[in-house]
Design a protein around this motif. Structure first.
Motif, PDB file in Angstrom:
ATOM      1  N   GLU A 188     -21.477   4.881  27.704  1.00 30.96           N
ATOM      2  CA  GLU A 188     -21.858   3.551  27.235  1.00 30.96           C
ATOM      3  C   GLU A 188     -22.992   3.001  28.085  1.00 30.96           C
ATOM      4  O   GLU A 188     -23.001   3.148  29.305  1.00 30.96           O
ATOM      5  N   LYS A 189     -23.944   2.379  27.405  1.00 30.84           N
ATOM      6  CA  LYS A 189     -25.083   1.781  28.078  1.00 30.84           C
ATOM      7  C   LYS A 189     -25.191   0.336  27.638  1.00 30.84           C
ATOM      8  O   LYS A 189     -24.805  -0.022  26.532  1.00 30.84           O
ATOM      9  N   ASN A 190     -25.712  -0.487  28.516  1.00 35.00           N
ATOM     10  CA  ASN A 190     -25.873  -1.914  28.227  1.00 35.00           C
ATOM     11  C   ASN A 190     -27.205  -2.151  27.533  1.00 35.00           C
ATOM     12  O   ASN A 190     -28.235  -1.623  27.956  1.00 35.00           O
ATOM     13  N   TYR A 241     -26.043  -9.492  24.635  1.00 36.99           N
ATOM     14  CA  TYR A 241     -25.823  -8.328  25.492  1.00 36.99           C
ATOM     15  C   TYR A 241     -24.540  -7.641  25.068  1.00 36.99           C
ATOM     16  O   TYR A 241     -23.548  -8.302  24.762  1.00 36.99           O
ATOM     17  N   GLU A 261     -22.295  -3.483  25.291  1.00 37.30           N
ATOM     18  CA  GLU A 261     -22.241  -2.065  25.610  1.00 37.30           C
ATOM     19  C   GLU A 261     -22.322  -1.272  24.314  1.00 37.30           C
ATOM     20  O   GLU A 261     -21.606  -1.554  23.356  1.00 37.30           O
ATOM     21  N   SER A 266     -22.104   2.556  22.737  1.00 35.95           N
ATOM     22  CA  SER A 266     -21.517   3.848  23.112  1.00 35.95           C
ATOM     23  C   SER A 266     -22.357   5.052  22.699  1.00 35.95           C
ATOM     24  O   SER A 266     -22.338   6.080  23.384  1.00 35.95           O
ATOM     25  N   GLN A 323     -32.666  -1.391  26.674  1.00 37.52           N
ATOM     26  CA  GLN A 323     -31.547  -0.943  27.500  1.00 37.52           C
ATOM     27  C   GLN A 323     -31.711  -1.621  28.847  1.00 37.52           C
ATOM     28  O   GLN A 323     -32.818  -1.675  29.388  1.00 37.52           O
ATOM     29  N   ASN A 344     -27.620  -3.851  33.840  1.00 33.71           N
ATOM     30  CA  ASN A 344     -26.375  -4.614  33.860  1.00 33.71           C
ATOM     31  C   ASN A 344     -26.554  -5.879  33.043  1.00 33.71           C
ATOM     32  O   ASN A 344     -27.591  -6.534  33.137  1.00 33.71           O
TER      33      ASN A 344
END
Length: 74
Positions: free
Chosen positions: A3-5, A40, A42, A44, A68, A71
């Motif tokens: 997962e990326k923010n 914002y 997450e 996947s 991307q 945080n």
């Protein structure tokens, strides 16, 4: 894929019903950043990202940018 923010920047301030609809797609943080709204969340995988972009478009939101980010804001 881990997962990326992501930050989704949309034009204008979104209404409470639209914020609720976006929130049903996953755990998101919505911030007002006049004249835009920052969302914002997450993401996947590629399918999740495509689904989120489709949802924003289907809600009638004009997507200004997608990035991307390391945080999301606290």
């Amino acid at each position: 894929m881990t997962e990326k923010n992501y930050e989704f920047r949309v034009q204008g301030w979104i209404s409470a019903p639209v914020r609720d609809a976006v929130g049903e797609f996953g755990d998101v943080c919505v911030l007002r950043a006049p004249p835009e709204t920052l969302i914002y969340g997450e993401i996947s995988d590629q399918a999740h990202l495509t689904g989120m972009l489709a949802l924003l478009g289907n809600l009638g939101l004009r997507i200004v940018s997608v990035h991307q980010v390391p945080n999301p804001p606290a």
